[in-house]
Write a protein that holds these residues in place. Structure first.
Motif, PDB file in Angstrom:
ATOM      1  N   PHE A  44      45.122  28.844  42.894  1.00 23.18           N
ATOM      2  CA  PHE A  44      44.243  28.076  43.177  1.00 23.18           C
ATOM      3  C   PHE A  44      43.066  27.961  41.934  1.00 23.18           C
ATOM      4  CE2 PHE A  44      45.689  29.725  47.938  1.00 23.18           C
ATOM      5  CZ  PHE A  44      45.378  28.354  48.334  1.00 23.18           C
ATOM      6  N   GLN A  45      43.861  29.075  40.824  1.00 27.33           N
ATOM      7  CA  GLN A  45      41.742  29.517  40.105  1.00 27.33           C
ATOM      8  C   GLN A  45      42.907  28.017  38.890  1.00 27.33           C
ATOM      9  OE1 GLN A  45      39.462  30.374  39.884  1.00 27.33           O
ATOM     10  NE2 GLN A  45      39.196  32.076  39.187  1.00 27.33           N
ATOM     11  N   PHE A  46      43.904  28.128  38.681  1.00 35.01           N
ATOM     12  CA  PHE A  46      44.537  26.883  37.942  1.00 35.01           C
ATOM     13  C   PHE A  46      44.467  25.753  38.861  1.00 35.01           C
ATOM     14  CE2 PHE A  46      47.720  23.617  36.967  1.00 35.01           C
ATOM     15  CZ  PHE A  46      47.869  24.229  35.724  1.00 35.01           C
ATOM     16  N   LEU A  59      36.930  33.394  43.171  1.00 34.67           N
ATOM     17  CA  LEU A  59      38.042  33.938  43.134  1.00 34.67           C
ATOM     18  C   LEU A  59      38.477  34.695  41.937  1.00 34.67           C
ATOM     19  CD1 LEU A  59      40.592  30.459  44.072  1.00 34.67           C
ATOM     20  CD2 LEU A  59      39.655  32.718  45.725  1.00 34.67           C
ATOM     21  N   LYS A  60      37.242  34.676  40.659  1.00 41.00           N
ATOM     22  CA  LYS A  60      37.294  35.982  40.240  1.00 41.00           C
ATOM     23  C   LYS A  60      37.386  37.582  40.905  1.00 41.00           C
ATOM     24  CE  LYS A  60      35.799  34.403  35.499  1.00 41.00           C
ATOM     25  NZ  LYS A  60      35.080  34.546  34.343  1.00 41.00           N
ATOM     26  N   SER A  61      36.334  36.994  41.726  1.00 32.50           N
ATOM     27  CA  SER A  61      35.844  38.558  41.750  1.00 32.50           C
ATOM     28  C   SER A  61      36.678  38.723  43.127  1.00 32.50           C
ATOM     29  CB  SER A  61      34.164  38.157  42.299  1.00 32.50           C
ATOM     30  OG  SER A  61      33.629  39.595  43.295  1.00 32.50           O
ATOM     31  N   PRO A  96      36.211  46.751  36.306  1.00 33.87           N
ATOM     32  CA  PRO A  96      37.591  46.607  36.052  1.00 33.87           C
ATOM     33  C   PRO A  96      37.616  48.668  35.562  1.00 33.87           C
ATOM     34  CG  PRO A  96      36.615  45.302  34.668  1.00 33.87           C
ATOM     35  CD  PRO A  96      35.355  45.907  35.367  1.00 33.87           C
ATOM     36  N   HIS A  97      39.243  48.944  36.039  1.00 36.50           N
ATOM     37  CA  HIS A  97      39.116  50.156  35.528  1.00 36.50           C
ATOM     38  C   HIS A  97      39.881  50.363  33.994  1.00 36.50           C
ATOM     39  CE1 HIS A  97      38.550  52.069  39.862  1.00 36.50           C
ATOM     40  NE2 HIS A  97      39.413  51.257  39.704  1.00 36.50           N
TER      41      HIS A  97
END
Length: 104
Positions: A44-46, A59-61, A96-97
């Motif tokens: 979906f991002q693409f 969607l990134k989140s 992010p870890h």
């Protein structure tokens, strides 16, 4: 002299060990499903990128959050932590870890 078989038998009969194994199996299946969702987000991002020329921030989140969840599950599955993943503990932080740093 210690009897090595007594330690093996104790671990073999331990309800805690079997319970951990059951949860490892369960979280392994959950991780597979979450990876499928991450693949769908990537598709979906693409498509969103093709249409709008930019990424969808929601969607990134969501992708970052699911990546952290996968990390939490993998830490549990590889015995790097005894903390059970969500829903038996809190949802992982949004930060992010792990961050990749490029070597010069």
């Amino acid at each position: 002299m210690k009897d090595i078989h007594s330690v093996e038998k104790k671990n073999w009969l331990s309800a805690g060990t079997w319970l951990r194994g059951l949860f490892m199996l369960l979280f392994g299946f959950i991780a597979g499903f979450v990876r499928f969702i991450i693949t769908m987000i990537a598709i979906f991002q693409f498509l969103f990128l093709l249409v709008t020329g930019r990424a969808n921030n929601h969607l990134k989140s969501l992708g970052q959050s699911l990546n952290n969840y996968i990390y939490q599950i993998n830490q549990f599955l590889t015995l790097n932590t005894d903390k059970y993943p969500f829903p038996l503990s809190d949802w992982p932080e949004d930060k992010p870890h792990y961050r990749y740093t490029h070597r010069s």
